[in-house]
Design a protein around this motif. Structure first.
Motif, mmCIF file in Angstrom:
data_model
loop_
_atom_site.group_PDB
_atom_site.id
_atom_site.type_symbol
_atom_site.label_atom_id
_atom_site.label_comp_id
_atom_site.label_asym_id
_atom_site.label_seq_id
_atom_site.Cartn_x
_atom_site.Cartn_y
_atom_site.Cartn_z
ATOM 1 N N ASN A 72 0.821 -1.218 0.000
ATOM 2 C CA ASN A 72 0.000 0.000 0.000
ATOM 3 C C ASN A 72 0.849 1.260 0.000
ATOM 4 O O ASN A 72 0.567 2.217 0.707
ATOM 5 C CB ASN A 72 -0.963 -0.010 1.184
ATOM 6 N N GLU A 73 1.893 1.275 -0.820
ATOM 7 C CA GLU A 73 2.806 2.415 -0.887
ATOM 8 C C GLU A 73 2.097 3.635 -1.496
ATOM 9 O O GLU A 73 1.460 3.529 -2.538
ATOM 10 C CB GLU A 73 4.006 2.026 -1.764
ATOM 11 N N VAL A 74 2.237 4.784 -0.813
ATOM 12 C CA VAL A 74 1.591 5.995 -1.327
ATOM 13 C C VAL A 74 2.554 7.175 -1.435
ATOM 14 O O VAL A 74 2.153 8.258 -1.859
ATOM 15 C CB VAL A 74 0.386 6.428 -0.446
ATOM 16 N N ALA A 111 -6.724 9.994 -5.552
ATOM 17 C CA ALA A 111 -6.081 8.872 -6.227
ATOM 18 C C ALA A 111 -6.854 7.596 -5.986
ATOM 19 O O ALA A 111 -7.542 7.454 -4.973
ATOM 20 C CB ALA A 111 -4.648 8.714 -5.723
ATOM 21 N N VAL A 112 -6.746 6.704 -6.949
ATOM 22 C CA VAL A 112 -7.214 5.328 -6.762
ATOM 23 C C VAL A 112 -5.962 4.460 -6.783
ATOM 24 O O VAL A 112 -5.208 4.487 -7.758
ATOM 25 C CB VAL A 112 -8.166 4.886 -7.901
ATOM 26 N N LEU A 113 -5.735 3.752 -5.696
ATOM 27 C CA LEU A 113 -4.558 2.887 -5.612
ATOM 28 C C LEU A 113 -5.022 1.437 -5.511
ATOM 29 O O LEU A 113 -5.717 1.068 -4.562
ATOM 30 C CB LEU A 113 -3.703 3.249 -4.388
ATOM 31 N N VAL A 114 -4.631 0.652 -6.498
ATOM 32 C CA VAL A 114 -4.926 -0.774 -6.429
ATOM 33 C C VAL A 114 -3.755 -1.427 -5.708
ATOM 34 O O VAL A 114 -2.628 -1.433 -6.201
ATOM 35 C CB VAL A 114 -5.095 -1.395 -7.833
ATOM 36 N N SER A 115 -4.040 -1.912 -4.526
ATOM 37 C CA SER A 115 -2.966 -2.448 -3.685
ATOM 38 C C SER A 115 -3.308 -3.871 -3.298
ATOM 39 O O SER A 115 -4.301 -4.120 -2.620
ATOM 40 C CB SER A 115 -2.816 -1.559 -2.445
ATOM 41 N N ASP A 116 -2.498 -4.796 -3.772
ATOM 42 C CA ASP A 116 -2.788 -6.202 -3.513
ATOM 43 C C ASP A 116 -1.497 -6.986 -3.695
ATOM 44 O O ASP A 116 -0.795 -6.811 -4.691
ATOM 45 C CB ASP A 116 -3.845 -6.690 -4.532
ATOM 46 N N ASP A 145 -8.235 6.294 -2.614
ATOM 47 C CA ASP A 145 -9.189 5.181 -2.605
ATOM 48 C C ASP A 145 -8.395 3.895 -2.834
ATOM 49 O O ASP A 145 -7.993 3.596 -3.953
ATOM 50 C CB ASP A 145 -10.217 5.412 -3.730
ATOM 51 N N GLU A 146 -8.156 3.175 -1.730
ATOM 52 C CA GLU A 146 -7.320 1.980 -1.833
ATOM 53 C C GLU A 146 -8.206 0.763 -2.065
ATOM 54 O O GLU A 146 -9.090 0.472 -1.254
ATOM 55 C CB GLU A 146 -6.501 1.827 -0.547
ATOM 56 N N VAL A 147 -7.983 0.086 -3.159
ATOM 57 C CA VAL A 147 -8.831 -1.057 -3.503
ATOM 58 C C VAL A 147 -7.971 -2.280 -3.784
ATOM 59 O O VAL A 147 -6.776 -2.163 -4.066
ATOM 60 C CB VAL A 147 -9.713 -0.745 -4.743
ATOM 61 N N THR A 148 -8.598 -3.439 -3.699
ATOM 62 C CA THR A 148 -7.900 -4.698 -3.977
ATOM 63 C C THR A 148 -8.388 -5.257 -5.321
ATOM 64 O O THR A 148 -9.338 -4.740 -5.917
ATOM 65 C CB THR A 148 -8.196 -5.730 -2.879
ATOM 66 N N CYS A 149 -7.737 -6.329 -5.732
ATOM 67 C CA CYS A 149 -8.184 -6.986 -6.972
ATOM 68 C C CYS A 149 -9.640 -7.421 -6.842
ATOM 69 O O CYS A 149 -10.435 -7.284 -7.784
ATOM 70 C CB CYS A 149 -7.299 -8.204 -7.263
ATOM 71 N N ALA A 150 -9.976 -7.939 -5.658
ATOM 72 C CA ALA A 150 -11.353 -8.409 -5.451
ATOM 73 C C ALA A 150 -12.346 -7.258 -5.615
ATOM 74 O O ALA A 150 -13.423 -7.430 -6.200
ATOM 75 C CB ALA A 150 -11.479 -9.026 -4.057
#
Lengths: 324, 259
Positions: B66-68, B82-87, B201-206
């Motif tokens: 979850n590096e920002v 930002a939208v960060l896809v973190s997984d 907005d931190e989101v995962t693959c799911a």
């Protein structure tokens, strides 16, 4: 006391470093000696827009509402990059003089002291819009065109050209005596921060050269005589940093300690670090160190300039002695 | 006008990075910074939004952790969020997987224009921008040196080897910009402090409806089979002037297509 920088302070430091690396590299800084008062107004405005002069200004006055400790961290970097101009004066004048925080107005600052000789020296005079005079009874603003200035051809530091005059008009009072005393203490701490930055910058320059220059088949940094010089330099930087940061914290929080006393300590320690490291930087460079092409002289000359600002070394030593 | 800028957080090129001998990829367990090549896209997006008189610049990025820190730099420049896809499953993603993830993330925004760099400074595949456009079913314009918006049309000066092409396409579209076309602004201290509170907005693959085995090492369709040191640069050619050196210089410049 924990002097580790917070995440915000690291962000401020990294932010100003990115601006300085991009806009105030050595060649650019050197070229500023050709500008009136050695001030590049475009770059000065960029510094102001970054927020350099308004860090401690309250948010409702357009500043960031941060403390002098945060400002000192930024000023350390300005010293490290040998940025020329009335940096401390503008930090003090932001909020007092219109346009200073935004960079559209540039002010210088002098102290009208009883022990001053008859010649009044105004740094960067040719590039200023106004001069503030710190007097024990208050702060006065004087328009530059009301001064009868002479400009010496060869200043000590080409990046700190001066104007000289014999007398000062009364000017317009913009702050009272208690503000003047406070501004003197803040100015002293920010000057110490610039000196700290000079000491650090001179150390980096010396270490870089000692790690690269080869003699007798190895880099000169491997010789004890050079190694010890560099070790002394970094030692002075670390001691100075502790003194400067403590003084800056004391400005923000009087319960930490007497800010004026801490400022004097910082000036003595950081002033010594800047001058001694400037000399040692030249020493590490050998004969090259005496040439204009090597940046070493920039650090030493600026260190000598700062020694005269907001009280001499003797003044601060006497101040500490009197408090004991 | 809302502009999405795809940005990548990479190890600082000023700090010599290390390659993981097993994965043959760059070790990323260090502080990451904004890829400099993305800073041009961010700057161009900010200028376009300013010119349009309103709108937001939103960043889209992906990272295994979850590096920002790199995103904060772009947020400090002026991006709104930002939208960060973190997984963890994203580790080892190839360019197509990257494009699939970014395209899904872009789908969470309402973008009139999507800007990317031409290529990242640590991967250099240069294929992601066109892949994103294809996955989103949008027009793609690459190598933009200048972008102008007129109504719902984007006019681009597209850099070529010999000059530039003037192309137009309807928005929304994906435009990749070349490095050096604008001067990225330095974040002000106010921007730096404000960036802390801007939404990421931190989101995962799911969250994006992406199967984890479709990305990362398991989903990669390309494999790095070996790593070699870059060849040493060859010594330059010394031309002794016997009255004809200028001809050799001209022919050399012609070989480079400079002339």
């Amino acid at each position: 006391m924990d002097f580790e920088l917070s995440d915000d302070q690291e962000a401020l430091r990294d932010g100003v470093i990115s601006v300085l690396e991009g806009r105030f590299d050595s060649a650019t800084v050197r070229s500023m000696s050709g500008q009136p008062g050695a001030i590049d107004r475009t770059r000065w405005t960029e510094l102001a827009e970054t927020g350099v002069f308004s860090l401690a200004l309250p948010e409702d006055e357009g500043g960031l509402g941060l403390g002098w400790a945060d400002t000192a961290i930024v000023y350390e970097q300005l010293g490290r990059f040998v940025v020329p101009g009335p940096l401390v004066a503008c930090a003090l004048a932001a909020g007092l003089v219109d346009g200073v925080a935004e960079g559209s107005t540039i002010v210088g600052l002098i102290e009208d002291r009883a022990d001053a000789d008859s010649q009044i020296v105004i740094e960067h005079a040719a590039g200023l819009d106004a001069v503030l005079v710190l007097r024990p009874e208050g702060v006065d603003q004087i328009a530059l065109d009301s001064l009868d200035l002479d400009y010496p051809d060869i200043p000590l530091d080409a990046l700190t050209p001066v104007g000289v005059c014999r007398s000062l008009p009364a000017g317009t009072r913009i702050a009272q005596g208690d503000s003047a005393a406070r501004m003197t203490t803040i100015g002293s701490v920010l000057t110490a921060a610039l000196q700290l930055g000079l000491a650090a910058g001179a150390t980096e320059l010396a270490v870089a050269y000692a790690s690269e220059r080869e003699q007798f088949g190895k880099v000169i940094g491997k010789f004890q005589a050079v190694k010890h010089l560099c070790a002394d330099m970094i030692s002075r930087v670390e001691v100075a940093r502790a003194a400067v940061y403590f003084a800056a914290v004391a400005l923000d929080d009087p319960t930490v300690g007497d800010a004026a006393h801490a400022a004097s300590v910082a000036r003595i320690v950081a002033g010594d670090a800047a001058s001694a490291n400037g000399r040692d930087c030249i020493q590490v460079h050998g004969g090259m160190g005496y040439t204009s092409e090597v940046d070493a002289h920039l650090f030493l000359k600026r260190a000598w300039v700062h020694e005269t600002q907001f009280g001499s070394l003797e003044h601060h030593e006497e101040s500490i002695a009197a408090s004991m | 006008m809302n502009v999405v800028v795809c940005v990548k957080q990479i190890p600082d090129p000023a700090d010599p990075g290390e390659l993981d001998p097993e994965s043959k990829t760059l070790k990323r367990d260090v502080k990451l910074i904004l890829d400099e090549s993305d800073s041009y896209g961010v700057e161009m997006a900010l200028q376009l939004v300013d010119s349009a008189g309103g709108g937001d610049v939103t960043l889209v990025s992906m990272a295994p952790n979850n590096e920002v820190s790199g995103l904060r730099t772009a947020l400090a420049m002026g991006a709104a969020g930002a939208v960060l896809v973190s997984d963890e499953a994203l580790a080892g993603s190839d360019s197509l997987s990257t494009a699939k993830v970014l395209a899904k993330a872009i789908g969470r925004t309402e973008a009139d224009l999507i800007i990317t760099a031409t290529e990242s400074s640590d991967g250099y595949t240069g294929t992601v921008p066109a892949q994103i456009a294809e996955l989103l079913g949008l027009p793609s314009v690459t190598f933009a040196k200048e972008i102008n918006i007129s109504g719902s049309t984007v006019a681009v000066k597209r850099q070529t080897e010999t000059g530039y092409l003037e192309v137009e396409c309807p928005m929304p579209c994906v435009v990749s910009v070349t490095a050096g076309v604008v001067e990225p602004r330095y974040p002000s201290f106010k921007g730096i402090m404000a960036a802390k509170s801007k939404p990421v907005d931190e989101v995962t693959c799911a969250d994006l409806g992406i199967e984890t085995d479709a990305v990362g090492w398991s989903g990669a369709r390309q494999e790095i089979i070996g790593i070699d040191r870059a060849e040493e640069r060859e010594a330059g050619e010394i031309i002794e002037d016997e009255g004809e050196a200028h001809e050799r210089i001209i022919s050399f410049l012609e070989e480079l297509k400079v002339l």
